[in-house]
Enzyme design. Structure first.
Site, mmCIF file in Angstrom:
data_model
loop_
_atom_site.group_PDB
_atom_site.id
_atom_site.type_symbol
_atom_site.label_atom_id
_atom_site.label_comp_id
_atom_site.label_asym_id
_atom_site.label_seq_id
_atom_site.Cartn_x
_atom_site.Cartn_y
_atom_site.Cartn_z
ATOM 1 N N ASN A 1 37.912 63.891 2.201
ATOM 2 C CA ASN A 1 37.890 65.409 2.318
ATOM 3 C C ASN A 1 36.651 65.798 2.904
ATOM 4 O O ASN A 1 36.408 66.888 3.546
ATOM 5 C CB ASN A 1 38.117 65.876 0.824
ATOM 6 C CG ASN A 1 37.183 65.713 -0.055
ATOM 7 O OD1 ASN A 1 36.357 64.382 -0.155
ATOM 8 N ND2 ASN A 1 37.297 65.968 -1.254
ATOM 9 N N GLU B 1 31.847 58.919 -8.308
ATOM 10 C CA GLU B 1 31.908 60.378 -8.170
ATOM 11 C C GLU B 1 33.543 60.597 -8.211
ATOM 12 O O GLU B 1 34.401 60.390 -6.876
ATOM 13 C CB GLU B 1 31.537 60.851 -7.095
ATOM 14 C CG GLU B 1 30.031 60.846 -7.069
ATOM 15 C CD GLU B 1 29.141 61.675 -7.964
ATOM 16 O OE1 GLU B 1 29.799 62.390 -8.279
ATOM 17 O OE2 GLU B 1 28.234 61.426 -8.146
ATOM 18 N N CYS C 1 36.584 68.209 -4.786
ATOM 19 C CA CYS C 1 36.506 67.556 -6.073
ATOM 20 C C CYS C 1 36.048 68.871 -6.936
ATOM 21 O O CYS C 1 36.189 69.013 -8.125
ATOM 22 C CB CYS C 1 35.736 66.533 -6.360
ATOM 23 S SG CYS C 1 34.011 66.524 -5.432
ATOM 24 N N GLU D 1 24.324 61.758 -7.652
ATOM 25 C CA GLU D 1 23.963 61.666 -6.338
ATOM 26 C C GLU D 1 23.153 62.786 -5.889
ATOM 27 O O GLU D 1 23.354 64.069 -6.213
ATOM 28 C CB GLU D 1 25.137 61.405 -5.368
ATOM 29 C CG GLU D 1 26.071 60.363 -5.622
ATOM 30 C CD GLU D 1 27.083 59.878 -4.577
ATOM 31 O OE1 GLU D 1 27.855 61.011 -4.300
ATOM 32 O OE2 GLU D 1 27.293 58.757 -4.057
HETATM 33 P P1 NAP Z 1 41.380 57.981 -3.242
HETATM 34 O O1 NAP Z 1 43.040 57.992 -3.121
HETATM 35 O O2 NAP Z 1 40.817 57.691 -4.631
HETATM 36 O O3 NAP Z 1 40.880 57.389 -2.079
HETATM 37 C C1 NAP Z 1 39.535 57.254 -1.914
HETATM 38 C C2 NAP Z 1 39.081 56.124 -1.306
HETATM 39 O O4 NAP Z 1 39.500 54.983 -1.863
HETATM 40 C C3 NAP Z 1 39.874 55.994 0.047
HETATM 41 O O5 NAP Z 1 38.943 55.470 1.058
HETATM 42 C C4 NAP Z 1 41.024 54.893 -0.115
HETATM 43 O O6 NAP Z 1 41.445 54.264 0.843
HETATM 44 C C5 NAP Z 1 40.164 54.065 -1.155
HETATM 45 N N1 NAP Z 1 40.984 53.098 -1.903
HETATM 46 C C6 NAP Z 1 42.127 53.237 -2.496
HETATM 47 N N2 NAP Z 1 42.477 52.436 -3.276
HETATM 48 C C7 NAP Z 1 41.553 51.540 -3.343
HETATM 49 C C8 NAP Z 1 41.366 50.135 -3.895
HETATM 50 N N3 NAP Z 1 42.176 49.529 -4.450
HETATM 51 N N4 NAP Z 1 40.271 49.301 -3.335
HETATM 52 C C9 NAP Z 1 39.323 49.885 -2.522
HETATM 53 N N5 NAP Z 1 39.528 51.222 -2.149
HETATM 54 C C10 NAP Z 1 40.708 51.750 -2.277
HETATM 55 O O7 NAP Z 1 41.054 59.442 -3.248
HETATM 56 P P2 NAP Z 1 41.279 60.536 -2.156
HETATM 57 O O8 NAP Z 1 42.509 61.019 -2.080
HETATM 58 O O9 NAP Z 1 40.840 60.043 -0.772
HETATM 59 O O10 NAP Z 1 40.111 61.619 -2.392
HETATM 60 C C11 NAP Z 1 40.442 62.668 -3.097
HETATM 61 C C12 NAP Z 1 39.903 62.356 -4.517
HETATM 62 O O11 NAP Z 1 38.456 62.320 -4.339
HETATM 63 C C13 NAP Z 1 40.018 63.357 -5.486
HETATM 64 O O12 NAP Z 1 40.318 63.122 -6.881
HETATM 65 C C14 NAP Z 1 38.586 64.263 -5.638
HETATM 66 O O13 NAP Z 1 38.437 65.002 -6.662
HETATM 67 C C15 NAP Z 1 38.026 62.977 -5.503
HETATM 68 N N6 NAP Z 1 36.502 63.439 -4.762
HETATM 69 C C16 NAP Z 1 35.485 63.210 -5.736
HETATM 70 C C17 NAP Z 1 34.101 63.742 -5.411
HETATM 71 C C18 NAP Z 1 33.085 63.734 -6.194
HETATM 72 O O14 NAP Z 1 31.812 63.879 -5.921
HETATM 73 N N7 NAP Z 1 33.298 63.702 -7.551
HETATM 74 C C19 NAP Z 1 33.870 64.232 -3.921
HETATM 75 C C20 NAP Z 1 35.025 64.132 -3.151
HETATM 76 C C21 NAP Z 1 36.253 63.866 -3.458
HETATM 77 P P3 NAP Z 1 43.181 54.252 0.941
HETATM 78 O O15 NAP Z 1 43.454 55.808 1.209
HETATM 79 O O16 NAP Z 1 43.524 53.277 2.147
HETATM 80 O O17 NAP Z 1 43.795 53.829 -0.133
#
Ligand code: NAP
Length: 490
Positions: free
Chosen positions: A162, A261, A295, A469
């Site tokens: 994102n 995060e 997020c 962070e």
């Molecule tokens: P996600 O599905 O958790 O994926 C995030 C990253 O993790 C991607 O690079 C993904 O790659 C990787 N990943 C998934 N499974 C993994 C595993 N088993 N081992 C290692 N890496 C793995 O999240 P998203 O859909 O990309 O992002 C949206 C989420 O991020 C939302 O929940 C949002 O709230 C959160 N977010 C939080 C913050 C914060 O600062 N708190 C900031 C931005 C976003 P793959 O897609 O290839 O699985």
């Protein structure tokens, strides 16, 4: 949809290999994966698809670079970050275009993210030369304590799609400032921006191997061996809570320092005494920045009865005036969602709320045609048990629930396992402080819809994460404290 010459130039110039030891190379097995434009579904580029062996090669490279970057004088590490900051600004237009093409956000927002991301470089360039230690007389006066702060060691970073650049610089900049080498795996939907940033750091003089970028579709298969190996000493992850929990369990094996995060479920509270127009301005940022794919996005609006109708009407008017379209087009405010899965989730959440009795003040119907577009949507009288009060929407949907008191809003806001951020609009200082002290979240936007700032500590409580962070504590996550007891005979 045809792409312009400028768009083709930017995508053709983007690196597509793995960046290991300061050099670009293909995956060892030659595998590649496609990167799509979410506005058209067209393939923009093919990037290397790392295997577990490539991942271990990146770990070897980071381990070899660790003593080099740790021994580098802080001023030199700081200068690398300053040079990278300036280069980001020089390349801002192309980087923003690349980000818009692979992620979908409007160009103006992508430019904003480049600036935001660059500020982490500048902030941590300033912090690199302020890592301090201590000297203390023991309470019994018989020994002296010397306190040294050392780099934590090799770091592993995993980032979401994102904010493809800022979620990376928020980790990479403090790592460099502290003297840590790292490996980053960006999200498969948006690897091009991070790969282009690796070239920025190389051009800024970062030693080979101090940052390694691996793009992989088998995220778990490639990252788990790195995390469990034990040579990396820290993991920092930004993404969803379920994946964060999985990585925390893997990190437990070798007791890695862990920063997470994770997801959010922010409430946006508007009380009767609020400046409603200011609340609308804040809501437009908290809800519509990044098409709601943040997020920190306001996920639930709790509006006190006295201003509820006015707030809903004005929000629907403002959201209804936004232009939906491909992010590269002039005047577009709302781009596509990231993919079919993201769009379908928004469709399901809205259908569930409407089936439960919510009213539709704006939008509510997905758009036909190519791309994953969803229109700005305002729902009213949303029942508390609707799924979108409990799950991240990650889309341009504002669900409004009327409340009768500040306490009712507070209780509803806290009724979630998440605790990243909440927003509150009120003119009553006492009320504001009472609510801020009782909200269970790492951050609160008080009469503002934007909390993100590189100079402030960003992070959540409960299942929204661990650690902070940015801000003055941001570098602490990358430092270990060592204490030396010194015998003293007077
Ligand atoms: P996600 O599905 O958790 O994926 C995030 C990253 O993790 C991607 O690079 C993904 O790659 C990787 N990943 C998934 N499974 C993994 C595993 N088993 N081992 C290692 N890496 C793995 O999240 P998203 O859909 O990309 O992002 C949206 C989420 O991020 C939302 O929940 C949002 O709230 C959160 N977010 C939080 C913050 C914060 O600062 N708190 C900031 C931005 C976003 P793959 O897609 O290839 O699985």
């Amino acid at each position: 949809m045809t792409t312009t010459a400028d768009e083709r130039r930017v995508t053709e110039a983007a690196p597509t290999g793995l960046f290991i030891r300061g050099a670009w190379r293909s995956a060892q097995n030659g595998a590649t994966t496609k990167v799509e434009d979410p506005a058209t579904g067209e393939v923009l580029a093919e990037v290397a698809d790392a295997s577990p062996a490539d991942g271990m090669d990146a770990l070897d490279a980071a381990q070899a670079a660790q003593p080099v970057i740790a021994a580098m004088p802080p001023r030199e590490r700081s200068e690398i970050l300053y040079r990278a900051y300036r280069l980001l600004h020089e390349r801002a237009d192309d980087l923003a275009m690349l980000m818009t093409l692979e992620m979908g956000k409007p160009l103006a927002e992508a430019r904003g993210e480049v600036v935001y991301a660059s500020e982490f470089l500048r902030w941590f360039a300033e912090e690199a030369v302020r890592i301090d230690g201590g000297y203390q007389v023991a309470p019994n006066g018989q020994t002296r304590f010397l306190t040294i702060r050392e780099p934590v060691g090799v770091c592993v970073f995993v980032t979401p799609w994102n904010f493809p650049l800022a979620m990376g610089t928020r980790k990479i900049a403090p790592a460099i400032a502290a003297g840590c080498a790292s490996i980053i795996k960006p999200a498969p939907q948006t690897p091009l921006t991070m790969l282009a940033f690796a070239q920025v750091l190389a051009d800024a003089g970062l030693p080979d191997g101090a940052l390694n970028v691996i793009t992989a579709t088998d995220a778990g298969g490639v990252m788990e061996p790195i995390i469990r190996d034990g040579r990396a000493r820290k993991i920092s992850f930004t993404g969803s809570t379920p994946v964060g929990k999985k990585l925390l369990a893997q990190a437990a094996d070798k007791v890695l320092r862990s920063s997470l995060e994770l997801g959010g479920n922010a409430s946006f509270i508007v009380l009767d005494d609020a400046d409603v127009d200011a609340a609308i301005e804040g809501a437009m940022i908290a809800k519509m920045r990044n098409m709601g794919e943040a997020c920190t996005a306001a996920n639930r609006f709790y509006v006190q009865r006295g201003v509820a109708d006015e707030f809903a009407r004005k929000l629907a008017d403002r959201m209804g005036a936004l232009k939906v379209g491909r992010g590269t087009e002039e005047g577009v405010n709302v781009g596509p969602l990231i993919d079919a899965k993201g769009r379908d989730k928004v469709v399901d959440l809205v259908a569930d709320a409407v089936a439960n009795g919510a009213g539709v003040a704006l939008g509510g119907e997905p758009q036909d045609g190519p791309g994953y577009f969803y229109p700005p949507t305002v729902l009213t009288d949303v029942p508390e048990n609707s799924r979108l009060n409990h799950e991240e929407i990650f889309g341009p949907v504002a669900p409004i629930t009327v409340v009768d008191s500040a306490d009712q809003a507070l209780a509803a806001a806290n009724a979630t396992e998440f605790g990243l951020v909440n927003y509150v609009y009120t003119r009553d200082l006492n009320q504001a402080l009472r609510i801020a002290e009782n909200l269970q979240s790492g951050m609160i936007g008080l009469n503002t819809g934007l909390v993100s700032n590189p100079a402030a500590p960003f992070g959540g409580v409960k299942e929204s994460g661990l650690g902070r962070e940015g801000g003055m504590v941001g570098i602490d996550e990358f430092l270990e404290t060592k204490y030396v007891a010194i015998g003293f005979s007077g």
